[in-house]
Motif scaffolding. Structure first.
Motif, PDB file in Angstrom:
ATOM      1  N   THR A 268     102.559   9.372   9.069  1.00 58.42           N
ATOM      2  CA  THR A 268     101.519  10.086   9.529  1.00 58.42           C
ATOM      3  C   THR A 268     100.287   9.333   9.520  1.00 58.42           C
ATOM      4  O   THR A 268      99.826   8.893   8.657  1.00 58.42           O
ATOM      5  N   VAL A 269      99.560   9.253  10.798  1.00 61.58           N
ATOM      6  CA  VAL A 269      98.370   8.299  10.842  1.00 61.58           C
ATOM      7  C   VAL A 269      97.115   9.262  11.078  1.00 61.58           C
ATOM      8  O   VAL A 269      97.093  10.264  11.726  1.00 61.58           O
ATOM      9  N   LEU A 270      96.100   8.978   9.950  1.00 62.92           N
ATOM     10  CA  LEU A 270      94.898   9.754  10.223  1.00 62.92           C
ATOM     11  C   LEU A 270      93.992   9.145  10.883  1.00 62.92           C
ATOM     12  O   LEU A 270      93.581   7.936  10.444  1.00 62.92           O
ATOM     13  N   LEU A 271      93.261   9.520  11.838  1.00 63.14           N
ATOM     14  CA  LEU A 271      92.502   8.542  12.804  1.00 63.14           C
ATOM     15  C   LEU A 271      91.201   9.753  12.841  1.00 63.14           C
ATOM     16  O   LEU A 271      91.266  10.541  13.178  1.00 63.14           O
ATOM     17  N   ARG A 272      90.131   8.809  12.477  1.00 66.68           N
ATOM     18  CA  ARG A 272      88.967   9.313  12.794  1.00 66.68           C
ATOM     19  C   ARG A 272      87.928   8.412  13.918  1.00 66.68           C
ATOM     20  O   ARG A 272      87.748   7.130  13.592  1.00 66.68           O
TER      21      ARG A 272
ATOM     22  N   LEU B 268      91.347   4.566   9.824  1.00 66.22           N
ATOM     23  CA  LEU B 268      92.699   4.861  10.398  1.00 66.22           C
ATOM     24  C   LEU B 268      93.493   4.414   9.074  1.00 66.22           C
ATOM     25  O   LEU B 268      93.650   3.413   8.565  1.00 66.22           O
ATOM     26  N   LYS B 269      94.319   5.388   8.593  1.00 68.56           N
ATOM     27  CA  LYS B 269      95.254   5.363   7.581  1.00 68.56           C
ATOM     28  C   LYS B 269      96.372   5.947   7.707  1.00 68.56           C
ATOM     29  O   LYS B 269      96.622   6.827   8.424  1.00 68.56           O
ATOM     30  N   VAL B 270      97.443   5.262   7.246  1.00 72.64           N
ATOM     31  CA  VAL B 270      98.838   5.627   7.260  1.00 72.64           C
ATOM     32  C   VAL B 270      99.014   6.655   5.877  1.00 72.64           C
ATOM     33  O   VAL B 270      99.019   6.019   4.707  1.00 72.64           O
ATOM     34  N   GLU B 271      99.767   7.563   6.109  1.00 68.70           N
ATOM     35  CA  GLU B 271      99.814   8.555   4.900  1.00 68.70           C
ATOM     36  C   GLU B 271     101.145   8.182   4.515  1.00 68.70           C
ATOM     37  O   GLU B 271     102.258   7.888   5.298  1.00 68.70           O
ATOM     38  N   GLU B 272     101.470   8.075   3.100  1.00 73.18           N
ATOM     39  CA  GLU B 272     102.559   8.128   2.321  1.00 73.18           C
ATOM     40  C   GLU B 272     103.315   9.113   2.344  1.00 73.18           C
ATOM     41  O   GLU B 272     102.845  10.023   2.037  1.00 73.18           O
ATOM     42  N   GLY B 273     104.536   9.276   2.224  1.00 76.58           N
ATOM     43  CA  GLY B 273     105.602  10.391   2.159  1.00 76.58           C
ATOM     44  C   GLY B 273     105.209  10.945   0.671  1.00 76.58           C
ATOM     45  O   GLY B 273     105.259  10.002   0.029  1.00 76.58           O
TER      46      GLY B 273
END
Length: 228
Positions: free
Chosen positions: A139-143, A207-212
């Motif tokens: 999942t990508v967190l975008l601001r 912009l950060k990719v979440e780890e499972g």
């Protein structure tokens, strides 16, 4: 009994040869960091030291296989760290099996994890493999800013790599959102999101990719099983 006396007794019970008992006791005490309480009565020890004493008696005869139940239960953060490090070191030469509901223990200590639900194995793999199966993996967190939040969201929803877009915060200047990957697209989602930002001349603040997460996977698997 003192810690040393108890360990000598455990060594005798494990049939360690008499000539090797002292060396076995010394090694167990050194391995589990019990030297400060070596001559202290077991019933006066803190919970952490009692835990280590129990651990020491279990390895006094240098077993090839260790079976542990909640090995860090009740320990403070420093004691947990020591036990995790000890398990990892010993795991290089021994088979160590332990049960736990504290999933951070799995990530910290294990090379393989099995999830059992209602007596059945429902997941089996390395911690990394299991985390990759969680729905939040990739999942990508975008601001970002430079366009109205609704406009940015509309562009993100067009992506084939995105299963859905969850708005965290939105106004006429920008958007903060979590973009969930479509099946099989976790590895390419972040590049696709960045591509949208570049094409629309957006300013990317984060912009950060979440780890499972193992806890999320556990809940997902066991919930599905319960519903069935």
């Amino acid at each position: 009994m003192t810690v040393e006396a108890f360990l000598r007794f455990a060594a005798e019970m494990r049939r360690v040869p008499a000539s090797e008992i002292q060396a076995a006791v010394d090694k167990a005490i050194e391995t589990t960091f019990l030297e400060p309480v070596r001559h202290q009565s077991v019933d006066t020890l803190s919970k952490g030291y009692r835990h280590r004493t129990c651990f020491a008696q279990s390895i006094i005869h240098d077993p090839e296989v260790l079976i542990l139940d909640e090995p860090t239960d009740g320990l403070d953060p420093n004691q947990k760290h020591e036990i995790r490090q000890l398990i990892r070191r010993m795991g290089e030469t021994k088979a160590i099996l332990f049960s736990t509901h504290i999933l951070e223990e799995v990530e910290a200590s294990c090379t393989r994890a099995i999830i059992i639900d209602r007596g059945r194995v429902v997941a089996d793999g390395t911690p990394e493999e299991l985390k990759a199966r969680a729905t939040n993996a990739g999942t990508v967190l975008l601001r970002a800013s430079g366009l109205a939040g609704s406009g940015i969201r509309a562009e993100l929803e067009k992506l084939a790599e995105a299963a859905s877009v969850e708005t965290v915060e939105s106004d006429d200047k920008g958007l903060t959102a979590r973009i969930l990957p479509a099946k099989g697209k976790a590895g390419s989602l972040s590049a696709a999101v960045y591509g949208v930002c570049k094409d629309k001349n957006l300013t990317v603040h984060e912009l950060k990719v979440e780890e499972g997460r193992l806890d999320l996977l556990f809940r997902e698997i066991t919930k599905k099983d319960a519903e069935k």
